[in-house]
Write a protein that holds these residues in place. Sequence first.
Motif, PDB file in Angstrom:
ATOM      1  N   ARG A  80       1.319  48.607 -80.728  1.00 44.10           N
ATOM      2  CA  ARG A  80       1.206  48.446 -79.276  1.00 44.10           C
ATOM      3  C   ARG A  80       1.000  49.828 -78.648  1.00 44.10           C
ATOM      4  NH1 ARG A  80       5.724  45.077 -80.487  1.00 44.10           N
ATOM      5  NH2 ARG A  80       7.160  46.662 -79.684  1.00 44.10           N
ATOM      6  N   ARG A  81      -0.213  50.174 -78.309  1.00 42.08           N
ATOM      7  CA  ARG A  81      -0.518  51.532 -77.896  1.00 42.08           C
ATOM      8  C   ARG A  81      -1.768  51.580 -77.029  1.00 42.08           C
ATOM      9  NH1 ARG A  81      -2.961  50.255 -82.563  1.00 42.08           N
ATOM     10  NH2 ARG A  81      -4.899  51.325 -83.163  1.00 42.08           N
ATOM     11  N   VAL A  82      -1.931  52.675 -76.327  1.00 43.91           N
ATOM     12  CA  VAL A  82      -3.175  52.991 -75.626  1.00 43.91           C
ATOM     13  C   VAL A  82      -3.647  54.346 -76.131  1.00 43.91           C
ATOM     14  CG1 VAL A  82      -4.252  53.512 -73.415  1.00 43.91           C
ATOM     15  CG2 VAL A  82      -2.579  51.654 -73.567  1.00 43.91           C
TER      16      VAL A  82
ATOM     17  N   ASN B 267      -3.836  38.508 -76.597  1.00 41.92           N
ATOM     18  CA  ASN B 267      -3.691  39.918 -76.948  1.00 41.92           C
ATOM     19  C   ASN B 267      -4.923  40.720 -76.554  1.00 41.92           C
ATOM     20  OD1 ASN B 267      -1.117  39.590 -77.974  1.00 41.92           O
ATOM     21  ND2 ASN B 267      -1.847  39.147 -80.046  1.00 41.92           N
ATOM     22  N   MET B 268      -6.108  40.145 -76.735  1.00 39.45           N
ATOM     23  CA  MET B 268      -7.331  40.837 -76.338  1.00 39.45           C
ATOM     24  C   MET B 268      -7.347  41.054 -74.825  1.00 39.45           C
ATOM     25  SD  MET B 268     -10.102  42.305 -77.276  1.00 39.45           S
ATOM     26  CE  MET B 268     -10.317  41.741 -78.982  1.00 39.45           C
ATOM     27  N   ASP B 269      -7.006  40.009 -74.087  1.00 37.14           N
ATOM     28  CA  ASP B 269      -6.979  40.122 -72.629  1.00 37.14           C
ATOM     29  C   ASP B 269      -5.957  41.160 -72.173  1.00 37.14           C
ATOM     30  OD1 ASP B 269      -7.525  39.026 -69.814  1.00 37.14           O
ATOM     31  OD2 ASP B 269      -5.371  38.670 -70.004  1.00 37.14           O
ATOM     32  N   LEU B 270      -4.773  41.145 -72.784  1.00 34.05           N
ATOM     33  CA  LEU B 270      -3.720  42.088 -72.414  1.00 34.05           C
ATOM     34  C   LEU B 270      -4.158  43.522 -72.702  1.00 34.05           C
ATOM     35  CD1 LEU B 270      -0.813  42.581 -71.427  1.00 34.05           C
ATOM     36  CD2 LEU B 270      -0.051  42.294 -73.815  1.00 34.05           C
ATOM     37  N   SER B 271      -4.793  43.738 -73.848  1.00 31.73           N
ATOM     38  CA  SER B 271      -5.224  45.098 -74.204  1.00 31.73           C
ATOM     39  C   SER B 271      -6.277  45.615 -73.232  1.00 31.73           C
ATOM     40  CB  SER B 271      -5.756  45.130 -75.642  1.00 31.73           C
ATOM     41  OG  SER B 271      -6.988  44.436 -75.765  1.00 31.73           O
TER      42      SER B 271
ATOM     43  N   ILE C 104     -10.283  65.200 -78.873  1.00 31.05           N
ATOM     44  CA  ILE C 104      -8.836  65.088 -78.715  1.00 31.05           C
ATOM     45  C   ILE C 104      -8.480  63.607 -78.637  1.00 31.05           C
ATOM     46  CG2 ILE C 104      -6.849  65.666 -77.262  1.00 31.05           C
ATOM     47  CD1 ILE C 104      -8.627  67.879 -75.997  1.00 31.05           C
ATOM     48  N   LEU C 105      -7.423  63.228 -79.330  1.00 30.78           N
ATOM     49  CA  LEU C 105      -6.882  61.876 -79.217  1.00 30.78           C
ATOM     50  C   LEU C 105      -5.504  61.967 -78.580  1.00 30.78           C
ATOM     51  CD1 LEU C 105      -6.847  58.831 -79.781  1.00 30.78           C
ATOM     52  CD2 LEU C 105      -5.925  59.347 -82.054  1.00 30.78           C
ATOM     53  N   VAL C 106      -5.355  61.321 -77.428  1.00 30.44           N
ATOM     54  CA  VAL C 106      -4.069  61.245 -76.739  1.00 30.44           C
ATOM     55  C   VAL C 106      -3.571  59.818 -76.858  1.00 30.44           C
ATOM     56  CG1 VAL C 106      -2.847  61.585 -74.556  1.00 30.44           C
ATOM     57  CG2 VAL C 106      -4.831  63.020 -75.110  1.00 30.44           C
ATOM     58  N   LYS C 107      -2.385  59.633 -77.430  1.00 29.55           N
ATOM     59  CA  LYS C 107      -1.858  58.285 -77.651  1.00 29.55           C
ATOM     60  C   LYS C 107      -0.543  58.100 -76.917  1.00 29.55           C
ATOM     61  CE  LYS C 107      -0.058  57.130 -81.682  1.00 29.55           C
ATOM     62  NZ  LYS C 107       1.300  56.638 -81.334  1.00 29.55           N
ATOM     63  N   PHE C 108      -0.438  56.960 -76.235  1.00 33.40           N
ATOM     64  CA  PHE C 108       0.805  56.544 -75.610  1.00 33.40           C
ATOM     65  C   PHE C 108       1.251  55.227 -76.237  1.00 33.40           C
ATOM     66  CE2 PHE C 108      -1.157  59.064 -72.226  1.00 33.40           C
ATOM     67  CZ  PHE C 108      -0.089  59.802 -71.738  1.00 33.40           C
ATOM     68  N   ASP C 109       2.491  55.145 -76.690  1.00 27.85           N
ATOM     69  CA  ASP C 109       3.030  53.852 -77.098  1.00 27.85           C
ATOM     70  C   ASP C 109       3.098  52.964 -75.867  1.00 27.85           C
ATOM     71  OD1 ASP C 109       3.318  54.810 -79.651  1.00 27.85           O
ATOM     72  OD2 ASP C 109       5.451  55.299 -79.409  1.00 27.85           O
ATOM     73  N   SER C 110       2.756  51.685 -76.034  1.00 27.10           N
ATOM     74  CA  SER C 110       2.746  50.788 -74.880  1.00 27.10           C
ATOM     75  C   SER C 110       4.115  50.666 -74.230  1.00 27.10           C
ATOM     76  CB  SER C 110       2.225  49.402 -75.296  1.00 27.10           C
ATOM     77  OG  SER C 110       0.830  49.449 -75.498  1.00 27.10           O
ATOM     78  N   GLY C 111       5.180  50.825 -75.032  1.00 28.97           N
ATOM     79  CA  GLY C 111       6.524  50.741 -74.468  1.00 28.97           C
ATOM     80  C   GLY C 111       6.803  51.829 -73.452  1.00 28.97           C
ATOM     81  N   ILE C 112       6.095  52.956 -73.570  1.00 27.30           N
ATOM     82  CA  ILE C 112       6.242  54.039 -72.603  1.00 27.30           C
ATOM     83  C   ILE C 112       5.529  53.688 -71.300  1.00 27.30           C
ATOM     84  CG2 ILE C 112       5.614  56.448 -72.117  1.00 27.30           C
ATOM     85  CD1 ILE C 112       5.994  57.018 -75.083  1.00 27.30           C
ATOM     86  N   LEU C 113       4.379  53.024 -71.412  1.00 28.82           N
ATOM     87  CA  LEU C 113       3.554  52.754 -70.247  1.00 28.82           C
ATOM     88  C   LEU C 113       3.861  51.438 -69.551  1.00 28.82           C
ATOM     89  CD1 LEU C 113       0.024  53.825 -71.589  1.00 28.82           C
ATOM     90  CD2 LEU C 113       1.611  55.178 -70.226  1.00 28.82           C
TER      91      LEU C 113
ATOM     92  N   ILE D 239     -10.925  54.992 -73.160  1.00 28.93           N
ATOM     93  CA  ILE D 239      -9.561  54.463 -73.139  1.00 28.93           C
ATOM     94  C   ILE D 239      -9.558  53.142 -73.899  1.00 28.93           C
ATOM     95  CG2 ILE D 239      -7.651  53.685 -71.691  1.00 28.93           C
ATOM     96  CD1 ILE D 239      -8.884  55.353 -69.413  1.00 28.93           C
ATOM     97  N   VAL D 240      -8.736  53.061 -74.948  1.00 28.34           N
ATOM     98  CA  VAL D 240      -8.716  51.877 -75.813  1.00 28.34           C
ATOM     99  C   VAL D 240      -7.312  51.283 -75.832  1.00 28.34           C
ATOM    100  CG1 VAL D 240      -9.325  50.941 -78.068  1.00 28.34           C
ATOM    101  CG2 VAL D 240     -10.430  53.037 -77.265  1.00 28.34           C
ATOM    102  N   GLY D 241      -7.203  50.009 -75.449  1.00 25.87           N
ATOM    103  CA  GLY D 241      -5.924  49.314 -75.481  1.00 25.87           C
ATOM    104  C   GLY D 241      -5.758  48.522 -76.764  1.00 25.87           C
ATOM    105  N   HIS D 242      -4.522  48.502 -77.289  1.00 20.29           N
ATOM    106  CA  HIS D 242      -4.208  47.779 -78.527  1.00 20.29           C
ATOM    107  C   HIS D 242      -2.894  47.012 -78.366  1.00 20.29           C
ATOM    108  CE1 HIS D 242      -7.164  50.189 -80.893  1.00 20.29           C
ATOM    109  NE2 HIS D 242      -6.771  51.186 -80.113  1.00 20.29           N
ATOM    110  N   THR D 243      -2.752  45.934 -79.111  1.00 14.80           N
ATOM    111  CA  THR D 243      -1.501  45.174 -79.138  1.00 14.80           C
ATOM    112  C   THR D 243      -1.085  44.930 -80.585  1.00 14.80           C
ATOM    113  OG1 THR D 243      -2.500  42.958 -79.261  1.00 14.80           O
ATOM    114  CG2 THR D 243      -2.254  43.925 -77.064  1.00 14.80           C
TER     115      THR D 243
END
Length: 225
Positions: A205-207, A156-160, A101-110, A143-147
């Motif tokens: 921009r997503r997690v 950007n790497m640090d933020l993700s 399963i892939l669950v994606k949240f737009d970063s703007g939501i989080l 859990i994978v962070g993206h920018t």
Amino acid sequence: MRTLKIRIATIGIALSTIIILGTGCDSLTKTQKGAAIGAGGGGLLGALIGKAAGNTAVGALIGGAVGGTAGALIGHKMDKQAAEIKQTVPGATVTREGEGILVKFDSGILFDTNMANVKPDAQTNLQKLAVSLQNNPQTNILIVGHTDNTGTAAHNMDLSIRRAQAVKSIITADNVSDARLTVQGKGETEPIADNTTVDGRSQNRRVEIVIVANDQMKAQAQNGQ
């Protein structure tokens, strides 16, 4: 997104065409496709597809596949959990594929812009996701962070990374074992849309939260359970 799907499809077809042709591909469900791919060597296929597509989540989903009858049993369990997440977790985009399963949240939501503190409303959403993870303990979670590409690559790497860790902290605070969770930050390196447009940067921009079977679930499935 279209480019990503094309790249995934190209590699996937090259490595699994023989298996799928032998199973009557027109009638395959997502679970059955996962079983077929897994039967062809899920770990190798996942690694190759993930690398070719430039998407860590894709590689994790396909690389964790065991295939065959066991894969179909795992897929059935994942169908149920995906449906549960769709019903109970607002703001999440839930995709069932293969045995995961892939669950994606737009970063703007989080998160607020350029921040790594989870918004109060989003904390509630993640807590609801944690309930589903508690209800389905035989899984591992990535859990994978993206920018987007705004700002420096190092920032950007640090933020993700910090955003992925913040999501993990919310989930583990709700009695989900830390040992089940792995965190990665990818910064701007794995875009799914065009970074030259406002909409594309927003999508990038997503997690992503990848849920796959752990060794216990795989062993039970291989024993027909």
